[in-house]
Design a protein around this motif. Structure first.
Motif, PDB file in Angstrom:
ATOM      1  N   GLN A  72       1.326  -8.565  -0.120  1.00 19.60           N
ATOM      2  CA  GLN A  72       2.142  -7.774   0.789  1.00 19.60           C
ATOM      3  C   GLN A  72       1.245  -6.850   1.597  1.00 19.60           C
ATOM      4  OE1 GLN A  72       5.467  -5.899  -1.210  1.00 19.60           O
ATOM      5  NE2 GLN A  72       5.291  -7.327  -2.895  1.00 19.60           N
ATOM      6  N   THR A  73       1.563  -6.681   2.867  1.00 16.02           N
ATOM      7  CA  THR A  73       0.764  -5.808   3.730  1.00 16.02           C
ATOM      8  C   THR A  73       1.674  -4.790   4.393  1.00 16.02           C
ATOM      9  OG1 THR A  73       1.015  -7.346   5.569  1.00 16.02           O
ATOM     10  CG2 THR A  73      -0.942  -7.598   4.176  1.00 16.02           C
ATOM     11  N   PRO A 106       0.814  -1.233   0.000  1.00 17.47           N
ATOM     12  CA  PRO A 106       0.000   0.000   0.000  1.00 17.47           C
ATOM     13  C   PRO A 106       0.836   1.267   0.000  1.00 17.47           C
ATOM     14  CG  PRO A 106      -0.858  -1.584   1.598  1.00 17.47           C
ATOM     15  CD  PRO A 106       0.449  -2.138   1.111  1.00 17.47           C
ATOM     16  N   THR A 107       2.050   1.194   0.506  1.00 16.50           N
ATOM     17  CA  THR A 107       2.927   2.380   0.548  1.00 16.50           C
ATOM     18  C   THR A 107       3.767   2.533  -0.711  1.00 16.50           C
ATOM     19  OG1 THR A 107       4.625   1.061   1.651  1.00 16.50           O
ATOM     20  CG2 THR A 107       3.095   2.293   3.064  1.00 16.50           C
ATOM     21  N   SER A 108       3.444   1.772  -1.740  1.00 17.03           N
ATOM     22  CA  SER A 108       4.266   1.754  -2.949  1.00 17.03           C
ATOM     23  C   SER A 108       3.378   1.767  -4.178  1.00 17.03           C
ATOM     24  CB  SER A 108       5.145   0.492  -2.936  1.00 17.03           C
ATOM     25  OG  SER A 108       5.960   0.428  -4.074  1.00 17.03           O
ATOM     26  N   PRO A 163       7.058   5.351   3.264  1.00 17.56           N
ATOM     27  CA  PRO A 163       6.412   4.809   4.463  1.00 17.56           C
ATOM     28  C   PRO A 163       5.435   5.785   5.110  1.00 17.56           C
ATOM     29  CG  PRO A 163       8.799   4.483   4.525  1.00 17.56           C
ATOM     30  CD  PRO A 163       8.513   5.416   3.399  1.00 17.56           C
ATOM     31  N   ASP A 164       5.606   7.085   4.849  1.00 19.36           N
ATOM     32  CA  ASP A 164       4.766   8.082   5.501  1.00 19.36           C
ATOM     33  C   ASP A 164       3.404   8.262   4.825  1.00 19.36           C
ATOM     34  OD1 ASP A 164       6.764   8.544   7.327  1.00 19.36           O
ATOM     35  OD2 ASP A 164       7.645  10.202   6.185  1.00 19.36           O
ATOM     36  N   THR A 165       3.177   7.561   3.737  1.00 22.90           N
ATOM     37  CA  THR A 165       1.892   7.642   3.041  1.00 22.90           C
ATOM     38  C   THR A 165       1.325   6.227   2.934  1.00 22.90           C
ATOM     39  OG1 THR A 165       2.755   9.521   1.761  1.00 22.90           O
ATOM     40  CG2 THR A 165       0.701   8.509   0.985  1.00 22.90           C
ATOM     41  N   PRO A 166       0.537   5.786   3.913  1.00 22.77           N
ATOM     42  CA  PRO A 166       0.106   4.383   3.955  1.00 22.77           C
ATOM     43  C   PRO A 166      -0.808   3.976   2.818  1.00 22.77           C
ATOM     44  CG  PRO A 166      -0.991   5.677   5.665  1.00 22.77           C
ATOM     45  CD  PRO A 166       0.049   6.556   5.071  1.00 22.77           C
ATOM     46  N   ASP A 167      -1.434   4.938   2.120  1.00 25.78           N
ATOM     47  CA  ASP A 167      -2.330   4.595   1.015  1.00 25.78           C
ATOM     48  C   ASP A 167      -1.816   5.141  -0.316  1.00 25.78           C
ATOM     49  OD1 ASP A 167      -2.703   7.263   1.624  1.00 25.78           O
ATOM     50  OD2 ASP A 167      -4.871   7.222   1.248  1.00 25.78           O
ATOM     51  N   LEU A 168      -0.491   5.136  -0.498  1.00 24.16           N
ATOM     52  CA  LEU A 168       0.080   5.711  -1.724  1.00 24.16           C
ATOM     53  C   LEU A 168      -0.499   5.042  -2.968  1.00 24.16           C
ATOM     54  CD1 LEU A 168       2.165   7.557  -3.143  1.00 24.16           C
ATOM     55  CD2 LEU A 168       3.790   5.657  -2.984  1.00 24.16           C
ATOM     56  N   TYR A 169      -0.600   3.720  -2.965  1.00 23.60           N
ATOM     57  CA  TYR A 169      -1.086   3.022  -4.160  1.00 23.60           C
ATOM     58  C   TYR A 169      -2.495   3.502  -4.523  1.00 23.60           C
ATOM     59  CZ  TYR A 169      -2.374  -0.683  -7.394  1.00 23.60           C
ATOM     60  OH  TYR A 169      -2.783  -1.369  -8.504  1.00 23.60           O
ATOM     61  N   ASP A 170      -3.381   3.567  -3.534  1.00 27.66           N
ATOM     62  CA  ASP A 170      -4.755   3.993  -3.817  1.00 27.66           C
ATOM     63  C   ASP A 170      -4.783   5.442  -4.306  1.00 27.66           C
ATOM     64  OD1 ASP A 170      -5.772   1.540  -3.101  1.00 27.66           O
ATOM     65  OD2 ASP A 170      -6.152   2.108  -1.015  1.00 27.66           O
ATOM     66  N   GLN A 171      -3.937   6.289  -3.734  1.00 30.85           N
ATOM     67  CA  GLN A 171      -3.884   7.679  -4.196  1.00 30.85           C
ATOM     68  C   GLN A 171      -3.468   7.772  -5.658  1.00 30.85           C
ATOM     69  OE1 GLN A 171      -2.134  10.879  -1.982  1.00 30.85           O
ATOM     70  NE2 GLN A 171      -2.280   9.779  -0.019  1.00 30.85           N
ATOM     71  N   VAL A 172      -2.471   6.962  -6.036  1.00 33.09           N
ATOM     72  CA  VAL A 172      -1.999   6.981  -7.427  1.00 33.09           C
ATOM     73  C   VAL A 172      -3.098   6.514  -8.369  1.00 33.09           C
ATOM     74  CG1 VAL A 172      -0.398   5.883  -9.039  1.00 33.09           C
ATOM     75  CG2 VAL A 172       0.443   6.751  -6.855  1.00 33.09           C
TER      76      VAL A 172
END
Length: 671
Positions: free
Chosen positions: A670-671, A491-493, A639-648
């Motif tokens: 992966q979690t 999620p952070t990637s 690591p500071d953006t736990p929902d980076l994937y969803d944001q992208v």
């Protein structure tokens, strides 16, 4: 031989006007080191690397050059100052490693300059010249690549000096023998162990077909459900030890490394096994017969996934391109195939002499060269037997990657041999290579044809795990042992794939998927791969194309001059190239670039790569396109953006297509 001044070795400095003025033609080049008499820099001249051009023409043209140097207007105008020296190549410098020629052998390999308009005439004259020396040119086995040809020749050792006086001869060397498919650790049956249990299902995706070019596969054996056997042209009888090697390589391509007594995974695709050797390592011409079969298989089959775990018993040479390398690079130039090549099992030989260096054709710039790691565990090293880099320039980082190949303490385990009920074991780069190809087939089965073979190559390199060893030991890193790392993101990637073709001088802007709400440090990992035509005439300038990426972290920030967007270095050649290569700017022409950089999110505003295709080959063979296939993989992690994937996904939905699985394959999320 026209030696260029080392300050004038770029494409724009090529003395074409000088050659045209004199009626001479460029037919090839090689690398040399010279100390120029003068230069434009401060201080005394020092020895530098430069290019020596092979130049051909009529005797009258060379006589004219000599006359014009004696008075009157100089030929070529100011281009003459780019020439440091002119000389005729000596017979001795054309001979390579002749001391290794066996006493009982009269067979050598001859490389000839073959410019297109004179090719057949030169070959005819060469055959007649060899016959005059009492020898035989095996012209029926000549291998032609653009501008160069390779001919097996039988001639007495006493006549080698005279043979090397033939005008268009480039190199003569002992005929390399075919590596006889001997792994680093010989294949054995593991007594007392239970054979792995093979699956009852067919391939996950039967349309995904892998071509294995090897020693053969027994008809009706235990792998028959997923693999078909094909005979190469005029291949002769199959040797039992080569059939065992072929079985093991095919097992690795289907299942990867197995565990005794446990169930093997369902294969991602099916295998077409092409037997390309018989008992011919005992035949002096066995290598050339094998090359002819490989050429025919590529010509007649359109497999996107191919593995080759054999080749000449010959470490790579910086000055000459082997015909097998040139042949494979030609077939791979359009980016429509992924070829994995075993790096070689000579890594325990002397490193200083070059004998531990990767073996031909692992120096192919358009293939994926695979070395061996000693373990699939978190702590791993290059397997001691695995051949090392560096590769040639371009192609310095070789092998590209390593994959588990086993060792004497932890061997590679295969399906049981025909008629056996215990597993077969061995170790070597021969098995790491097809195991790597299996991962690419798994990604293809999962996502379908959305990713090109070149993008799959880039993705393998992108996700390789590095360690503390130098790139000469492990390339870009070790491949994960499952496809999980390639097909999922935490999620952070977020990962994005760009792929396509670029015309010469074309520039494309490729954005990094950076949503506006990101904070903290951002890790950016980027991998470029290109596939392009090659020039076997000039090892130093072997690749025709380069991708010149300019990283712009903030498209809103102008440079100090205020006219262009500010850029920042990203791909630093100093991380993997020696000082001599850096001075000549050779890193620019590498076909793979890979780097990780960490920046604060505050420095990133609409970040992008501006990617330009630089092309340097003046002439292309008929029907060959100058366009370069490319793939760019970018992964952002914070690591500071736990929902980076969803944001992208939300922010870039209009511009980026989310890759969706077309076939469900169990993976560990992966979690």
């Amino acid at each position: 031989m026209v030696t260029l001044h080392p300050q004038f070795i770029s494409k724009s400095d090529h003395p074409q006007r000088l050659l045209d003025d004199l009626g001479l033609s460029y037919v090839g080049a090689k690398t040399a080191v010279v100390r120029p008499e003068k230069w434009t820099r401060a201080g005394e001249p020092s020895a530098l690397e430069t290019a020596e051009l092979f130049v051909a023409g009529r005797r009258a043209a060379f006589a004219l050059w000599s006359q014009r140097m004696g008075g009157g207007p100089l030929p070529g105008g100011d281009q003459l100052r780019k020439v440091e020296a002119v000389r005729a190549p000596s017979p001795l410098e054309r001979q390579r490693s002749i001391e290794r020629l066996p006493e009982d052998s009269s067979l050598v390999e001859v490389g000839l300059h073959l410019p297109e308009q004179l090719r057949e005439r030169i070959l005819d004259k060469f055959v007649a010249y060899v016959e005059m020396l009492g020898g035989i040119a095996e012209i029926g086995h000549v291998l032609r690549v653009p501008g160069v040809g390779f001919v097996p020749v039988r001639v007495s050792r006493a006549e080698l000096n005279r043979l090397a006086q033939f005008s268009f001869l480039r190199v003569v060397r002992p005929m390399p023998r075919l590596r006889a498919l001997h792994p680093a650790g010989a294949g054995v049956t593991a007594a007392g162990m239970l054979a792995p249990v093979l699956p009852s299902q067919g391939p996950v995706d039967p349309s995904v077909r892998l071509a294995v070019l090897d020693g053969g596969l027994s008809e009706g054996g235990p792998l028959a459900r997923w693999a078909r056997s094909h005979e190469g042209p005029d291949v002769g009888e199959a040797a039992p030890e080569f059939l065992q090697h072929g079985h093991n390589v095919t097992s690795a391509a289907l299942f990867g490394p197995l565990v005794p007594g446990q169930r093997a995974p369902q294969p991602f695709g099916a295998v077409d096994h092409f037997r390309v050797i018989g008992t011919e390592p005992d035949d002096e011409l066995g290598l050339y017969r094998t090359l002819e079969r490989i050429d025919a298989i590529f010509s007649e089959n359109a497999h996107e996934f191919v593995n080759l775990s054999l080749g000449p018993e010959l470490p790579v040479d910086d000055d000459e391109i082997h015909p097998l390398t040139a042949l494979l690079d030609m077939w791979l130039a359009d980016g429509k195939r992924l070829l994995t090549v075993a790096a070689g099992n000579n890594g325990q030989l002397d490193r200083a002499s070059g004998n531990a260096r990767i073996q031909v054709p692992a120096d192919s710039v358009n293939a994926l060269a695979v070395g061996a790691a000693d373990s699939n565990r978190t702590t791993w090293q290059r397997a001691a037997y695995s051949a090392m880099g560096p590769g040639r320039s371009p192609g310095m980082v070789k092998p590209d990657v390593v994959a588990f190949g086993g060792d004497e303490f932890d061997p590679f385990v295969f399906a049981a041999l025909p008629g056996q009920n215990v597993p077969s074991t061995a170790y070597g780069t021969s098995f790491a290579s097809p195991s790597a190809l299996r991962l690419a087939a798994g990604i293809r089965a999962h996502f379908g044809p959305a990713l090109s073979p070149l993008a799959l190559k880039a993705l393998l390199i992108h996700c390789a795990q590095d360690n503390e060893q130098d790139t000469a030991e492990r390339g870009w890193g070790r491949l994960p042992d499952t496809i999980d790392a390639f097909v999922t993101c935490a999620p952070t990637s977020a990962r994005v794939v760009y792929q396509g073709k670029l015309a010469p001088k074309q520039t494309v802007r490729m954005f990094l998927p950076m949503p506006g709400a990101v904070t903290g440090e951002v890790q950016i990992t980027a991998t470029y791969c290109i596939a392009c035509p090659v020039d076997p005439r000039a090892p130093r300038n072997y690749t025709s194309s380069a991708i010149d990426p300019t990283f712009r972290p903030n498209l809103e920030k102008l440079s100090s001059g205020g006219k262009t967007v500010e850029s920042k270095p990203f791909f630093k050649a100093r991380d993997y190239m020696p000082e001599g290569e850096l001075r000549t700017d050779a890193h620019k022409w590498e076909t793979v670039k890979h780097k990780t950089l960490t920046l604060p999110a505050t420095k990133l505003l609409r970040p992008a790569f501006d990617v330009r295709h630089v092309f340097r080959l003046d002439t292309l063979p008929a029907g060959v396109s100058p366009d370069a296939s490319y793939a760019l993989i970018i992964t952002l992690t914070t690591p500071d953006t736990p929902d980076l994937y969803d944001q992208v996904v939300r922010a870039y939905a209009p511009r980026l297509e989310v890759l969706q699985p077309v076939i469900d394959i169990p993976v560990n999320l992966q979690t």
